[in-house]
Design a protein around this motif. Structure first.
Motif, PDB file in Angstrom:
ATOM      1  N   ARG A  83       0.844  -1.201   0.000  1.00  0.00           N
ATOM      2  CA  ARG A  83       0.000   0.000   0.000  1.00  0.00           C
ATOM      3  C   ARG A  83       0.880   1.252   0.000  1.00  0.00           C
ATOM      4  O   ARG A  83       1.846   1.350   0.783  1.00  0.00           O
ATOM      5  CB  ARG A  83      -0.918  -0.006   1.211  1.00  0.00           C
ATOM      6  CG  ARG A  83      -1.864   1.191   1.271  1.00  0.00           C
ATOM      7  CD  ARG A  83      -2.790   1.084   2.474  1.00  0.00           C
ATOM      8  NE  ARG A  83      -3.626   2.266   2.592  1.00  0.00           N
ATOM      9  CZ  ARG A  83      -4.784   2.433   1.940  1.00  0.00           C
ATOM     10  NH1 ARG A  83      -5.221   1.473   1.142  1.00  0.00           N
ATOM     11  NH2 ARG A  83      -5.493   3.536   2.089  1.00  0.00           N
ATOM     12  N   THR A  84       0.551   2.214  -0.868  1.00  0.00           N
ATOM     13  CA  THR A  84       1.299   3.472  -0.923  1.00  0.00           C
ATOM     14  C   THR A  84       0.524   4.631  -0.334  1.00  0.00           C
ATOM     15  O   THR A  84       1.102   5.674  -0.028  1.00  0.00           O
ATOM     16  CB  THR A  84       1.659   3.815  -2.386  1.00  0.00           C
ATOM     17  OG1 THR A  84       0.456   4.103  -3.114  1.00  0.00           O
ATOM     18  CG2 THR A  84       2.400   2.674  -3.059  1.00  0.00           C
ATOM     19  N   GLY A  85      -0.809   4.500  -0.232  1.00  0.00           N
ATOM     20  CA  GLY A  85      -1.628   5.576   0.287  1.00  0.00           C
ATOM     21  C   GLY A  85      -2.050   6.592  -0.750  1.00  0.00           C
ATOM     22  O   GLY A  85      -2.664   7.608  -0.421  1.00  0.00           O
ATOM     23  N   ARG A  86      -1.751   6.317  -1.999  1.00  0.00           N
ATOM     24  CA  ARG A  86      -2.163   7.244  -3.070  1.00  0.00           C
ATOM     25  C   ARG A  86      -2.436   6.435  -4.340  1.00  0.00           C
ATOM     26  O   ARG A  86      -1.900   5.336  -4.534  1.00  0.00           O
ATOM     27  CB  ARG A  86      -1.107   8.301  -3.344  1.00  0.00           C
ATOM     28  CG  ARG A  86       0.221   7.736  -3.810  1.00  0.00           C
ATOM     29  CD  ARG A  86       1.278   8.824  -3.921  1.00  0.00           C
ATOM     30  NE  ARG A  86       2.514   8.320  -4.512  1.00  0.00           N
ATOM     31  CZ  ARG A  86       3.447   7.681  -3.835  1.00  0.00           C
ATOM     32  NH1 ARG A  86       3.310   7.484  -2.532  1.00  0.00           N
ATOM     33  NH2 ARG A  86       4.541   7.259  -4.447  1.00  0.00           N
ATOM     34  N   LEU A  87      -3.266   7.004  -5.196  1.00  0.00           N
ATOM     35  CA  LEU A  87      -3.605   6.332  -6.453  1.00  0.00           C
ATOM     36  C   LEU A  87      -2.476   6.442  -7.463  1.00  0.00           C
ATOM     37  O   LEU A  87      -2.057   5.438  -8.052  1.00  0.00           O
ATOM     38  CB  LEU A  87      -4.887   6.938  -7.031  1.00  0.00           C
ATOM     39  CG  LEU A  87      -5.322   6.412  -8.410  1.00  0.00           C
ATOM     40  CD1 LEU A  87      -5.637   4.933  -8.346  1.00  0.00           C
ATOM     41  CD2 LEU A  87      -6.531   7.203  -8.914  1.00  0.00           C
ATOM     42  N   ALA A  88      -1.968   7.655  -7.668  1.00  0.00           N
ATOM     43  CA  ALA A  88      -0.927   7.876  -8.676  1.00  0.00           C
ATOM     44  C   ALA A  88       0.321   7.050  -8.352  1.00  0.00           C
ATOM     45  O   ALA A  88       0.839   7.109  -7.240  1.00  0.00           O
ATOM     46  CB  ALA A  88      -0.578   9.352  -8.750  1.00  0.00           C
ATOM     47  N   SER A  90       0.507   3.866  -7.987  1.00  0.00           N
ATOM     48  CA  SER A  90       0.249   2.616  -7.276  1.00  0.00           C
ATOM     49  C   SER A  90       0.264   1.432  -8.234  1.00  0.00           C
ATOM     50  O   SER A  90       0.199   1.587  -9.459  1.00  0.00           O
ATOM     51  CB  SER A  90      -1.094   2.687  -6.544  1.00  0.00           C
ATOM     52  OG  SER A  90      -2.162   2.831  -7.467  1.00  0.00           O
ATOM     53  N   ASP A 124      -4.561   0.285  -2.948  1.00  0.00           N
ATOM     54  CA  ASP A 124      -4.680   1.743  -2.926  1.00  0.00           C
ATOM     55  C   ASP A 124      -5.963   2.278  -3.534  1.00  0.00           C
ATOM     56  O   ASP A 124      -6.209   3.487  -3.474  1.00  0.00           O
ATOM     57  CB  ASP A 124      -3.478   2.369  -3.639  1.00  0.00           C
ATOM     58  CG  ASP A 124      -2.213   2.257  -2.805  1.00  0.00           C
ATOM     59  OD1 ASP A 124      -2.178   2.847  -1.711  1.00  0.00           O
ATOM     60  OD2 ASP A 124      -1.284   1.548  -3.228  1.00  0.00           O
ATOM     61  N   PHE A 125      -6.789   1.452  -4.121  1.00  0.00           N
ATOM     62  CA  PHE A 125      -8.061   1.935  -4.661  1.00  0.00           C
ATOM     63  C   PHE A 125      -9.015   0.767  -4.844  1.00  0.00           C
ATOM     64  O   PHE A 125      -8.605  -0.397  -4.847  1.00  0.00           O
ATOM     65  CB  PHE A 125      -7.864   2.688  -5.984  1.00  0.00           C
ATOM     66  CG  PHE A 125      -7.308   1.850  -7.109  1.00  0.00           C
ATOM     67  CD1 PHE A 125      -8.140   1.311  -8.081  1.00  0.00           C
ATOM     68  CD2 PHE A 125      -5.946   1.622  -7.206  1.00  0.00           C
ATOM     69  CE1 PHE A 125      -7.636   0.554  -9.128  1.00  0.00           C
ATOM     70  CE2 PHE A 125      -5.422   0.877  -8.264  1.00  0.00           C
ATOM     71  CZ  PHE A 125      -6.267   0.336  -9.218  1.00  0.00           C
ATOM     72  N   SER A 231       0.694  10.628 -13.237  1.00  0.00           N
ATOM     73  CA  SER A 231      -0.100  11.838 -13.403  1.00  0.00           C
ATOM     74  C   SER A 231      -1.600  11.533 -13.452  1.00  0.00           C
ATOM     75  O   SER A 231      -2.415  12.450 -13.576  1.00  0.00           O
ATOM     76  CB  SER A 231       0.301  12.566 -14.686  1.00  0.00           C
ATOM     77  OG  SER A 231       0.025  11.771 -15.818  1.00  0.00           O
ATOM     78  N   VAL A 232      -1.962  10.245 -13.358  1.00  0.00           N
ATOM     79  CA  VAL A 232      -3.336   9.782 -13.417  1.00  0.00           C
ATOM     80  C   VAL A 232      -4.040  10.320 -14.678  1.00  0.00           C
ATOM     81  O   VAL A 232      -5.189  10.746 -14.633  1.00  0.00           O
ATOM     82  CB  VAL A 232      -4.142  10.147 -12.142  1.00  0.00           C
ATOM     83  CG1 VAL A 232      -5.401   9.299 -12.040  1.00  0.00           C
ATOM     84  CG2 VAL A 232      -3.303   9.918 -10.899  1.00  0.00           C
TER      85      VAL A 232
END
Length: 263
Positions: A83-88, A90, A124-125, A231-232
């Motif tokens: 887990r990174t804690g962010r979407l971008a 991941s 993460d999502f 950058s999603v």
């Protein structure tokens, strides 16, 4: 930092052309298969982590249900992304069955790319908004559990040389999408078919209204990691690391078999 490993010397443009043209598949060589007869047998590899070291891949049909099967040399599903804690940026770990099925079979636009069935985990999502896999009353917090998708794959050099992505949905008129599309700007479906992981085996039972196209299809097996773009933006989801391809060259030699497999 680990250097990404892409499909070795695979021209994804040539692959897509071959899939859409229905090119003939090479014959299979059936070797020892501890997971039953048929399908694609792969030699174990010490270079691949055991949970992703595919040794057998198969699709069979029982009535109007297709059974997707992968056997590995270790414990199936034992490894998940950190887990990174962010979407971008991941990561998504996945077991994938690329097929020659037309994407229209499951509700996408015909000829939109390579249709693949996938079992994924990503802490993460969450991309299964219709389903509460962990049963806690919140359907939006269980992406870390193994779950199933249909995805449409396309080549995109922005993901790396010869790499694939889950097809993006550009701005403008929305293309045809399955009823269980999760609302992401991707050609992805979240149908809710539950994977069964037991020991060295992963199986998913998937019902179809018309099993005929499935019985005529060819397939392969892939264990891989995908990466959400930092950058999603398009491309949103790239195939970044390929752990193992069942056939070696991703030639999709598997032939779907009718009836329960012999063991």
């Amino acid at each position: 930092m680990t250097t990404p490993v892409f499909f070795p010397r695979l021209s994804t443009l040539a692959l897509a052309a071959a899939l859409l043209a229905g090119a003939a598949a090479p014959a299979l060589a059936h070797g020892p298969q501890p997971h039953g007869e048929g399908g694609i047998a792969s030699a174990p590899s010490k270079a691949v982590k055991a949970p992703f070291d595919i040794v057998h891949t198969r699709i069979t049909t029982e009535g109007r249900t297709a059974v997707f099967h992968i056997g590995v040399s270790g414990k199936a599903g034992a490894l998940k992304p950190t887990r990174t804690g962010r979407l971008a940026g991941s990561r998504v770990f996945s077991y994938v069955w690329p097929t020659t099925l037309d994407p229209a079979v499951v509700g996408f636009e015909s000829g939109s790319g390579t249709l693949a069935f996938a079992v994924t985990a990503h802490p993460d999502f969450d991309d299964t908004p219709l389903f509460d896999e962990n049963g806690d009353g919140n359907p939006g917090n269980d992406g870390n559990l193994w779950h199933s998708h249909w995805v449409v794959l396309q080549p995109d050099e922005a993901c790396g040389p010869g790499a694939l992505k889950v097809a993006d949905i550009p701005a403008g008129p929305q293309p045809r999408l399955p009823k269980t599309w999760p609302g992401l700007p991707l050609l992805i479906d979240s149908p809710g078919w539950s994977p069964r992981l037991k020991g060295d085996t992963l199986e998913v039972r998937v019902p179809f209204d018309d099993i005929g196209p499935v019985q005529a299809a060819r397939f392969d097996g892939v264990a891989a990691a995908l990466r959400v773009n930092a950058s999603v933006h398009s491309p949103l989801l790239c195939v970044a690391d390929v752990f193992k391809v069942a056939s070696g060259p991703l030639s999709l030699p598997g032939q779907v078999e009718t009836g329960a497999p012999k063991r």
